[in-house]
Design an enzyme around this catalytic site. Structure first.
Site, PDB file in Angstrom:
ATOM      1  N   ASP A 354       0.611 -21.141  64.774  1.00  0.00           N
ATOM      2  CA  ASP A 354       1.826 -21.921  64.638  1.00  0.00           C
ATOM      3  C   ASP A 354       2.663 -21.692  65.897  1.00  0.00           C
ATOM      4  O   ASP A 354       2.392 -20.774  66.671  1.00  0.00           O
ATOM      5  CB  ASP A 354       2.560 -21.454  63.375  1.00  0.00           C
ATOM      6  CG  ASP A 354       3.832 -22.241  63.141  1.00  0.00           C
ATOM      7  OD1 ASP A 354       3.828 -23.447  63.414  1.00  0.00           O
ATOM      8  OD2 ASP A 354       4.817 -21.642  62.688  1.00  0.00           O
ATOM      9  N   ASP A 546       4.013 -17.965  60.196  1.00  0.00           N
ATOM     10  CA  ASP A 546       5.141 -17.197  59.676  1.00  0.00           C
ATOM     11  C   ASP A 546       5.009 -16.928  58.186  1.00  0.00           C
ATOM     12  O   ASP A 546       5.848 -16.248  57.604  1.00  0.00           O
ATOM     13  CB  ASP A 546       6.471 -17.892  59.981  1.00  0.00           C
ATOM     14  CG  ASP A 546       6.564 -19.272  59.326  1.00  0.00           C
ATOM     15  OD1 ASP A 546       5.742 -19.578  58.461  1.00  0.00           O
ATOM     16  OD2 ASP A 546       7.483 -20.032  59.693  1.00  0.00           O
ATOM     17  N   ASP A 550       3.171 -22.104  56.182  1.00  0.00           N
ATOM     18  CA  ASP A 550       1.796 -21.971  56.663  1.00  0.00           C
ATOM     19  C   ASP A 550       0.877 -21.306  55.639  1.00  0.00           C
ATOM     20  O   ASP A 550      -0.283 -21.019  55.942  1.00  0.00           O
ATOM     21  CB  ASP A 550       1.757 -21.148  57.961  1.00  0.00           C
ATOM     22  CG  ASP A 550       2.450 -21.870  59.104  1.00  0.00           C
ATOM     23  OD1 ASP A 550       2.308 -23.098  59.202  1.00  0.00           O
ATOM     24  OD2 ASP A 550       3.153 -21.206  59.884  1.00  0.00           O
TER      25      ASP A 550
END
Length: 653
Positions: A354, A546, A550
């Site tokens: 990410d 995080d 996700d």
């Protein structure tokens, strides 16, 4: 093969009166045991053995023969042999016949039967010493995890009935006010009520630098208050606090065995009965083929065979290797949820990450201020007067700008949906927003703004373009270096997936040297991208995020890695590896620790098997004595333990 605990090992050197049972948890012992008491049985047997061998060799005591000699060695044998025989008997009663305890008992009692008294005592003595060394090695490997367990808060000063009273953290409810004095541990997760606080979070994050927290920011249980008396308002019960859940995860990490460890234990269950029957064969089968068959000689060879074949070097050193890896990782602020993920990290060849909160700080900052026809300070005062009325994260970033002089006050501020804000400041009409807002009011915008990919706030004063502010998310200090090192350690395929707009994602990717990046993705889009990668069976995928939006991708990846796990419940629940700081470089460290652990484990397997095979052949052929057998068993186990302990000494950068 099930590894049981013997009395000699239960009394661990340097312990505080606790011992570790098969459930992996600490249990109080009714009596504290010092180092000397722990080693006393082995010391006594060693002295008796040396004296006996000396008298035998130099014949200084002519009456040292017959029953006197036998009794002497029996007395030497009992302190180290009785606990092992007792455990062997317990194993048989519970239906587990083929254990190392049984092998050692048969071999040493057999040595007494054929008159090899010193060798019988020596084999059991070295086995007992090996168990003590193993205990010391386990204690050393556990030291980092014990340090983590020590941060469990013992009490909380909670405000009740107009006074602060000391209670157990488990009894504190959400929303109660708790006081923490200097040097004390924060007992529960909460929000800081005091103006500011300084906290030592080393036990949680692996970072020694104190963390300064402002009012209304999160404080985590287990942090140590460094400066002044502070108050917090609890936001979670103790059982749900980050530290409690992480402690539970660490305590149970070894329950998730690696495939290598599981295979060795299954192998030992099959291997042990085979060698017992082979030893019986070594004793009796030669009678059919050897002309000068001597029962005593072949029994001696069979006993040597049993001692050599004892699988404790494998059963001890392999789990210890993985445990050492888990301890080394926790020391570096990395929590693996089990030994299986240490193995999985070594196979990763594709890394998906990410952007926000992983390689960037996830906090908007002013990158550039461009005022046209105005002094920057006045320009920013007009802008801040309007943005003060907004709760948008970009507005918050703008309000952090420091300017001198008196602030301006805005009136009649209104929001124009999807475009921005409009208001009156010092009698001037102020427009703050995007290009669509400017065009809707017939305000010309310089073409230079079209090439800016970051978030941009345009400002017009009295229907004339006055400038703009560029807002950007900052890269983490070690982000670029991390990508470079990942390439060097063999992770060639690196991909960035982000919910941020694609232009920003692509720019961040270029800055970091990531060739494959996609932006503007929803959580399900990220999951689809990872599923496409998984269609290639050669891809072993780790995802770093995080741990909030996700979560689906963390669960779908071969290894899910959560950044900043202390702040996210979902990270702790979903991810396989928790990076306790927000440093992406810790991912490289996790890979290196996993690889070093696996390397040491396979070194131990090779050492144990190699030496055993050689000495087994020599023993069956009558070329090895009990002393070589002792080395093949206990000696190899000690070497493997020392090799595993190296993990605690290694430095990863």
């Amino acid at each position: 093969m099930k590894k049981k605990k013997v009395n000699l090992r239960d009394l661990k050197p340097g312990s505080d009166g606790q011992h570790s049972n098969d459930d992996g948890h600490n249990h109080s012992s009714p009596k504290k045991v010092s180092n000397i008491e722990t080693y006393l049985p082995a010391i006594f047997s060693f002295v008796m053995l040396i004296v006996g061998i000396t008298v035998d060799y130099f014949e200084v005591f002519p009456h040292f023969s017959g029953w006197i000699r036998i009794l002497w060695y029996v007395i030497a044998y009992i302190p180290v042999g009785f606990p092992v025989i007792k455990e062997g008997w317990k194993s048989i009663k519970s239906g587990d016949f083929f254990t190392e305890f049984l092998l050692m008992s048969i071999a040493t009692i057999g040595a007494f039967i054929i008159g090899e008294y010193p060798e019988g005592v020596a084999v059991m003595l070295f086995y007992a010493v090996g168990e003590l060394f193993q205990s010391a090695a386990v204690n050393r490997a556990k030291s980092n995890i014990k340090a983590l367990l020590d941060v469990r808060p013992n009490e909380a000063l909670v405000y009740r009935n107009n006074d602060y009273i000391s209670v157990s953290p488990e009894t504190v409810e959400i929303g109660e006010k708790v006081q923490v004095r200097v040097g004390e541990k924060v007992p529960l997760d909460g929000i800081l009520l005091s103006e500011k606080g300084s906290f030592n979070t080393a036990a949680l994050t692996g970072e020694s630098k104190p963390d300064t927290i402002a009012k209304d920011e999160k404080v985590f249980a287990g942090s140590i208050n460094m400066d002044g008396v502070i108050e917090i308002e609890t936001t979670k019960e103790f059982k749900d606090s980050s530290i409690a859940r992480i402690l539970d995860m660490v305590q149970n990490a070894t329950a998730r065995k690696s495939k290598t460890e599981l295979f060795i234990r299954q192998f030992a269950r099959i291997y042990t009965p085979i060698v017992v029957f082979l030893a019986i064969g070594v004793t009796f089968i030669p009678y059919l083929f050897v002309d000068d068959y001597v029962f005593r000689d072949w029994l001696y060879r069979a006993l040597i065979f049993l001692v050599i074949s004892c699988p404790c070097a494998l059963v001890i050193s392999i789990p210890l290797g993985y445990f050492g890896g888990l301890g080394a990782a926790s020391k570096n602020g990395i929590l693996f949820k089990g030994a299986s993920f240490l193995d999985a990290m070594t196979k990763i060849n594709t890394l998906v990450m990410d952007k926000t909160g992983t390689v960037t700080k996830g906090v908007f900052k002013i990158k550039e201020v461009k005022a046209i026809g105005w002094e920057e300070s006045d320009f920013m005062k007009y802008l801040m007067a309007i943005e003060e009325q907004s709760t948008h994260p970009i507005a918050k970033a703008i309000m952090e700008y420091k300017e001198d002089g008196e602030d301006f006050e805005a009136k009649d501020v209104s929001e124009i949906a999807g475009k921005g804000l409009k208001g009156i400041v010092n009698g001037k009409t102020i427009l703050v927003g995007n290009k669509a807002l400017m065009l809707a009011n017939n305000i010309d915008v310089p073409t230079e703004t079209d090439s800016i990919v970051e978030s941009i706030v345009l400002v017009a004063i009295d229907n004339k373009f006055a400038g703009y502010v560029v807002i950007a998310d900052e890269l983490k200090e070690d982000a670029k270096e991390t990508i470079t090192i990942l390439h060097k350690v063999g992770i060639k395929n690196i991909m960035m997936l982000s919910g941020d707009k694609d232009s920003i994602t692509q720019q961040v990717a270029r800055e970091l040297g990531i060739e494959n990046a996609k932006g503007g993705l929803l959580p399900e889009d990220k999951l689809n991208e990872v599923e496409i990668l998984k269609q290639n069976p050669n891809n072993k995928i780790a995802f770093i995020g995080d741990g909030i939006n996700d979560a689906p991708v963390l669960a779908a990846s071969d290894v899910g890695i959560a950044m900043g796990g202390l702040g996210s419940d979902v990270a702790i629940e979903t991810a396989d590896v928790i990076i306790q700081t927000d440093q992406p470089s810790k991912v490289v460290r996790a890979i290196k620790i996993g690889r070093s652990t696996r390397k040491i484990v396979w070194q131990n397997i090779g050492l144990a098997f190699g030496v055993k095979v050689i000495v087994l052949i020599l023993g069956a052929g009558g070329l090895a004595t009990m002393w070589e057998a002792v080395f093949a068993d206990v000696g190899v186990a000690l070497l493997a333990i020392l090799n595993a302990v190296r993990l605690q000494k290694m430095q990863w950068k």
